[in-house]
Every structure is written in C-alpha cells, then in structure tokens.
Design a protein around this motif. Structure first.
Motif, PDB file in Angstrom:
ATOM      1  N   GLY A 225     -51.625  70.663  56.698  1.00 30.06           N
ATOM      2  CA  GLY A 225     -52.723  70.210  57.544  1.00 30.06           C
ATOM      3  C   GLY A 225     -52.682  68.789  58.051  1.00 30.06           C
ATOM      4  O   GLY A 225     -53.633  68.316  58.659  1.00 30.06           O
ATOM      5  N   ALA A 372     -52.969  67.414  63.874  1.00 27.09           N
ATOM      6  CA  ALA A 372     -53.536  68.722  63.561  1.00 27.09           C
ATOM      7  C   ALA A 372     -54.942  68.822  64.132  1.00 27.09           C
ATOM      8  O   ALA A 372     -55.697  67.843  64.123  1.00 27.09           O
ATOM      9  CB  ALA A 372     -53.566  68.959  62.053  1.00 27.09           C
ATOM     10  N   ASP A 374     -58.215  70.957  63.265  1.00 27.82           N
ATOM     11  CA  ASP A 374     -58.847  71.820  62.270  1.00 27.82           C
ATOM     12  C   ASP A 374     -59.895  72.639  63.019  1.00 27.82           C
ATOM     13  O   ASP A 374     -60.916  72.109  63.456  1.00 27.82           O
ATOM     14  CB  ASP A 374     -59.490  70.956  61.181  1.00 27.82           C
ATOM     15  CG  ASP A 374     -59.642  71.680  59.864  1.00 27.82           C
ATOM     16  OD1 ASP A 374     -60.207  72.783  59.870  1.00 27.82           O
ATOM     17  OD2 ASP A 374     -59.205  71.144  58.836  1.00 27.82           O
ATOM     18  N   PRO A 384     -64.083  77.292  58.257  1.00 25.98           N
ATOM     19  CA  PRO A 384     -62.848  77.479  59.037  1.00 25.98           C
ATOM     20  C   PRO A 384     -62.973  78.651  60.014  1.00 25.98           C
ATOM     21  O   PRO A 384     -63.712  79.617  59.766  1.00 25.98           O
ATOM     22  CB  PRO A 384     -61.785  77.756  57.969  1.00 25.98           C
ATOM     23  CG  PRO A 384     -62.323  77.130  56.723  1.00 25.98           C
ATOM     24  CD  PRO A 384     -63.816  77.324  56.804  1.00 25.98           C
ATOM     25  N   ASN A 417     -56.157  78.065  59.784  1.00 24.44           N
ATOM     26  CA  ASN A 417     -57.153  77.773  60.816  1.00 24.44           C
ATOM     27  C   ASN A 417     -56.802  76.525  61.621  1.00 24.44           C
ATOM     28  O   ASN A 417     -57.670  75.944  62.271  1.00 24.44           O
ATOM     29  CB  ASN A 417     -58.537  77.562  60.179  1.00 24.44           C
ATOM     30  CG  ASN A 417     -58.612  76.272  59.372  1.00 24.44           C
ATOM     31  OD1 ASN A 417     -57.786  76.043  58.487  1.00 24.44           O
ATOM     32  ND2 ASN A 417     -59.582  75.427  59.664  1.00 24.44           N
ATOM     33  N   ARG A 418     -55.529  76.145  61.599  1.00 21.45           N
ATOM     34  CA  ARG A 418     -55.137  74.908  62.283  1.00 21.45           C
ATOM     35  C   ARG A 418     -54.054  75.168  63.320  1.00 21.45           C
ATOM     36  O   ARG A 418     -53.220  76.059  63.167  1.00 21.45           O
ATOM     37  CB  ARG A 418     -54.600  73.889  61.265  1.00 21.45           C
ATOM     38  CG  ARG A 418     -55.595  73.490  60.198  1.00 21.45           C
ATOM     39  CD  ARG A 418     -54.923  72.539  59.222  1.00 21.45           C
ATOM     40  NE  ARG A 418     -53.701  73.108  58.666  1.00 21.45           N
ATOM     41  CZ  ARG A 418     -53.669  73.952  57.648  1.00 21.45           C
ATOM     42  NH1 ARG A 418     -54.776  74.335  57.054  1.00 21.45           N
ATOM     43  NH2 ARG A 418     -52.516  74.420  57.210  1.00 21.45           N
ATOM     44  N   THR A 419     -54.071  74.370  64.361  1.00 17.89           N
ATOM     45  CA  THR A 419     -52.908  74.259  65.227  1.00 17.89           C
ATOM     46  C   THR A 419     -52.441  72.819  65.173  1.00 17.89           C
ATOM     47  O   THR A 419     -53.258  71.880  65.184  1.00 17.89           O
ATOM     48  CB  THR A 419     -53.217  74.686  66.674  1.00 17.89           C
ATOM     49  OG1 THR A 419     -51.995  74.704  67.426  1.00 17.89           O
ATOM     50  CG2 THR A 419     -54.210  73.766  67.354  1.00 17.89           C
ATOM     51  N   HIS A 420     -51.130  72.649  65.049  1.00 20.94           N
ATOM     52  CA  HIS A 420     -50.547  71.320  64.942  1.00 20.94           C
ATOM     53  C   HIS A 420     -49.922  70.922  66.267  1.00 20.94           C
ATOM     54  O   HIS A 420     -49.328  71.759  66.960  1.00 20.94           O
ATOM     55  CB  HIS A 420     -49.500  71.277  63.834  1.00 20.94           C
ATOM     56  CG  HIS A 420     -50.066  71.502  62.465  1.00 20.94           C
ATOM     57  ND1 HIS A 420     -49.327  71.364  61.315  1.00 20.94           N
ATOM     58  CD2 HIS A 420     -51.310  71.857  62.054  1.00 20.94           C
ATOM     59  CE1 HIS A 420     -50.082  71.625  60.260  1.00 20.94           C
ATOM     60  NE2 HIS A 420     -51.292  71.935  60.689  1.00 20.94           N
TER      61      HIS A 420
END
Length: 452
Positions: A225, A372, A374, A384, A417-420
C-alpha cells in the motif's frame, strides 16, 4: 518500434502459453494472459495493435522503461564478450556493478552479495543476520511483501503467505505504522510513530530480545500500500536494534534505485541499516538480478569463516552488465531527479485534483514515482471499496475500475482496494498527464460503488 496487427501470431503465442506455461499466484484455468508483442519506453502493445501506458512498470521494475538502447547494447556487447561465468571468479561486469551499487548505498554498506532476485536477497540477508548474531527469530511487519521463497514468504505479511506459512520459520509479525488505518487508534503522525514503536518494543520484550536476530522492514512498503512511515519511526527502529543487538534489514527491492525520487528510500529518513536488499530497478529488470548490500561489521563475520550460501548465477555477467549500463543511464539522464520532479509537480497535484472529484478516493500517499490511491466505499468510515483479499463478485468494483483503465490504454497496478501509480522513473510529463487523464475516467467506475 511500432505496434502492428498480427492476430495469427498473437493467437499462437496465447495458445502455447495456455498449453504449457504455469503462471504464478494464479488459478490456471481462470486467467487470460495478454499476449504482448513489444514494448518501448513507458508503453507496451499487443498483437491487435492496442497500446498501453504502463503505470505498473511491469511489476514495479522497469525504472528506465522498456528497451533502453544503451542497456540493450550493453547486454549484447557482454554476450559477445563473456556471456556467462562462474561466481567464484573476478569478472569485470560483476566487479563494476558491485562498485557502482556500493557508491550509492548509504553508510558502510560496501560489500555486495549478488542474487537472482529480491526473494533470494531476503533469504540471504536473514541467513547472514542469523549467523552473525547466533539467534534465530526474525520480526517482520504485517502489510508487507518480501518474496515467494520459503523464508521470504514467511516474513511476508499479506495473504499470499497463508498457504505456505508453516509456523516454524522463526518469524514473528508485528504492526507497522499506518495512520490512515491505524491499529493503534492514533490521530496524528506523532502518536502513530510513538505507539508503533512501543508496540514493537513490547513484541520484542515478549519474544525475548536475546532470541531475535533481525527486524526486516520494507523502507516504504510497496505492494501492501505504499505507506510512508511517519517521521522518526525508522530512526526509532534503528535505535531499538542497536540497543538489543538486533540486525536491522531494510528491504529496498521495490523502493530502491530512484523509485521514490532518491537512489534509495532510506535517504528520505537518514537511516542506515545493517543489511539492505535490492533487485528490480537495479537494472530495470532487463536480466534477473538482486542482492544484499552488507555493512562492514557483518561482512567481517565472514572474513575467516565461510559464508554458507551461494547461487550458480550469482552476479551473472549479463545481469551485471545490464546493471552497469542502467546505473550509468540513470546518472547521465537524471532519472532519479526526474522521478522526484514529476512526482512533485505532476503526479502529486494531479492525484489531489482527482481526489476532489472522485468520492472513491479515500487517501493518496507516496513520493517520486511511488504512489497509491486507497479506494473506499465511504470516506467517513474509510470502508475499503472491496473487502480484504476479495475475489470473484466481491472484487467486482476493482475489476470494473481495472477494465476501464485497460479499455482506455492504461495498464494499472491493482492490489486489493488500491491502485498504485508507479510508472517508469523516466516517465515524461506528457505521459504522466496522459495516465492521470485515464485514471480520471476509470475512477468513475469505482465511484459507482460508493455511498456518496
């Protein structure tokens, strides 16, 4: 290199893959790998002529992008000169790679043990720490990833560990700081830092300080994350390690070599570990290479005592030649500085603007080319967007977001639940803005699943 359509070739590549390639971390019958025809710079493309801006940098390793001509030429030249050689000999490419890496590592981390990748680097760092201290236990954080081999996967703090966690590796997990989802009910960074350090002290006390060989931390956790530790935390861990004679290992496999806008992420915190692991960006992933940078004190342990570890391809000439060329390219082209500048002037303000428009963004965090988002259902509760380790229908909101990215020519890095946002460190301003524009569109798919 120009994308062109060759559907027949693409179908043949896909057919051979599905017939014979066993993919990592996957249910083999449920995946549909994209057949890649080529890549250059920050882009790659398929056999249908579709081009993608790679906001994942492969697996966060193409720090200078794909097919850099100087690195390709160095590999070709090394192959023509000395394509391989056993690790017990002094070889020019190996010696020069070690020298250039040691010039950039902090403090007295001047000896380099080469591996084939990051997991093997972690394995050997732990082995060195155990032999140096004569102790066995190793502490590692939840919300971490250290590799897929036996010791490294036991150190890892995400669900990929579960199937292989045998409970006998001597690994103990603890909570690292993460204010946005604080396990310590902290309200400020200072509180989070103090409470996380106290938690670590308590864990050490109950596990027995004299039994602990090492504490292993990602300097800035990556896959888990991109949670930048609060000011003072890593310095506090350093002090605890010094007090108890524990080896401090920083895992810079993902965060190293320009990714955070510094050569190594540890520079942001003015902390020098006893051992530092690296891989990925050391040669932009062109040929597999990793390693451990070793302090003078630990290296001295093995001056008269053989180190009981080795790899057939340790310091492979092709990989080391790629590292030498990559490090020189990064220096000559100001790649580290570019990562810092684009991160500060384009990515950071661009993500803040997206957060103003998209209720699915709970928090943005990062530095350099290491960010990131969130994603949440509700900003107030911070629930999330999908549950922890969600699959199938439960993961549908993130799957929709990812599909929207790819439909519009962006290849995202998505975890839970993240995109980096982790493009190559030499990404241009125009490319970064192109990627942000696609994210703007794709986040609308995530917004549909919020309570706002």
């Amino acid at each position: 290199m120009t994308p062109h359509v060759d559907s027949q070739a693409g179908a043949a590549v896909k057919a051979a893959d599905r017939a014979h390639v066993f993919h990592s971390w996957s249910a083999q019958g449920l995946i549909d790998p994209l057949a890649v025809a080529g890549a250059e710079g920050s882009y790659f493309w398929d056999y249908e002529g579709n081009r993608y801006l790679d906001f994942a940098s492969g697996l966060v390793f193409t720090n200078i992008g794909y097919q850099h001509p100087k690195v390709v030429a160095a590999i070709q030249e090394q192959a023509a000169t000395l394509s391989t050689f056993a690790p017990a000999f002094a070889v020019e490419a190996r010696s020069e790679a070690a020298r250039l890496i040691a010039e950039r590592t902090p403090g007295d981390l001047d000896k380099i043990f080469f591996t084939n990748g990051g997991a093997e680097a972690v394995e050997n760092a732990v082995r060195m720490a155990r032999l140096h201290t004569g102790r066995h236990k190793v502490l590692a954080a939840y919300r971490s990833y250290h590799g897929g081999t036996t010791t490294a996967i036991n150190l890892t703090g995400d669900p990929r560990r579960w199937a292989s966690d045998n409970g006998t590796s001597g690994t103990v997990h603890f909570w690292g700081p993460f204010l946005y989802r604080s396990p310590f009910y902290a309200e400020t960074e200072a509180q989070e830092c103090a409470r996380a350090l106290q938690h670590l002290e308590d864990t050490i006390a109950f596990e027995g300080p004299a039994a602990i060989a090492a504490i292993v931390l990602e300097t800035i956790p990556g896959t888990a994350g991109i949670m930048t530790p609060p000011p003072g935390y890593l310095a506090g861990v350093r002090e605890i390690c010094d007090r108890y004679g524990i080896v401090f290992v920083l895992d810079e496999v993902m965060a190293g070599f320009g990714r955070t806008g510094k050569w190594f992420a540890s520079e942001h915190f003015d902390v020098v570990p006893d051992l530092m692991t690296f891989a990925k960006g050391v040669n932009s992933g062109y040929v597999p290479l990793g390693g451990v940078a070793i302090s003078a004190e630990i290296a001295e342990t093995f001056d008269k005592r053989p180190y009981p570890g080795g790899l057939t391809y340790s310091g492979h000439p092709l990989a080391c030649a790629a590292a030498v060329a990559t490090l020189r390219v990064m220096e000559e082209e100001g790649v580290v500085e570019n990562a810092a500048r684009i991160g500060e002037t384009v990515i950071a303000p661009g993500l803040r603007e997206l957060a103003e428009r998209h209720p699915s963004i709970g928090e943005i965090r990062g530095t350099g080319m290491f960010w990131a988002l969130d994603l949440v259902k509700d900003r107030e509760t911070r629930e999330p967007l999908v549950p922890y380790n969600a699959t199938g229908e439960a993961n549908a909101p993130m799957a929709a977001f990812g599909a929207a990215c790819k439909k519009n020519g962006l290849w995202p890095f998505i975890n839970m639940n993240r995109t980096h946002v982790v493009p190559p460190c030499n990404v241009t301003e125009a490319e970064a803005k192109e990627g942000l524009a696609v994210l703007d569109t794709a986040l609308s798919a995530a917004d549909e699943h919020t309570t706002a």
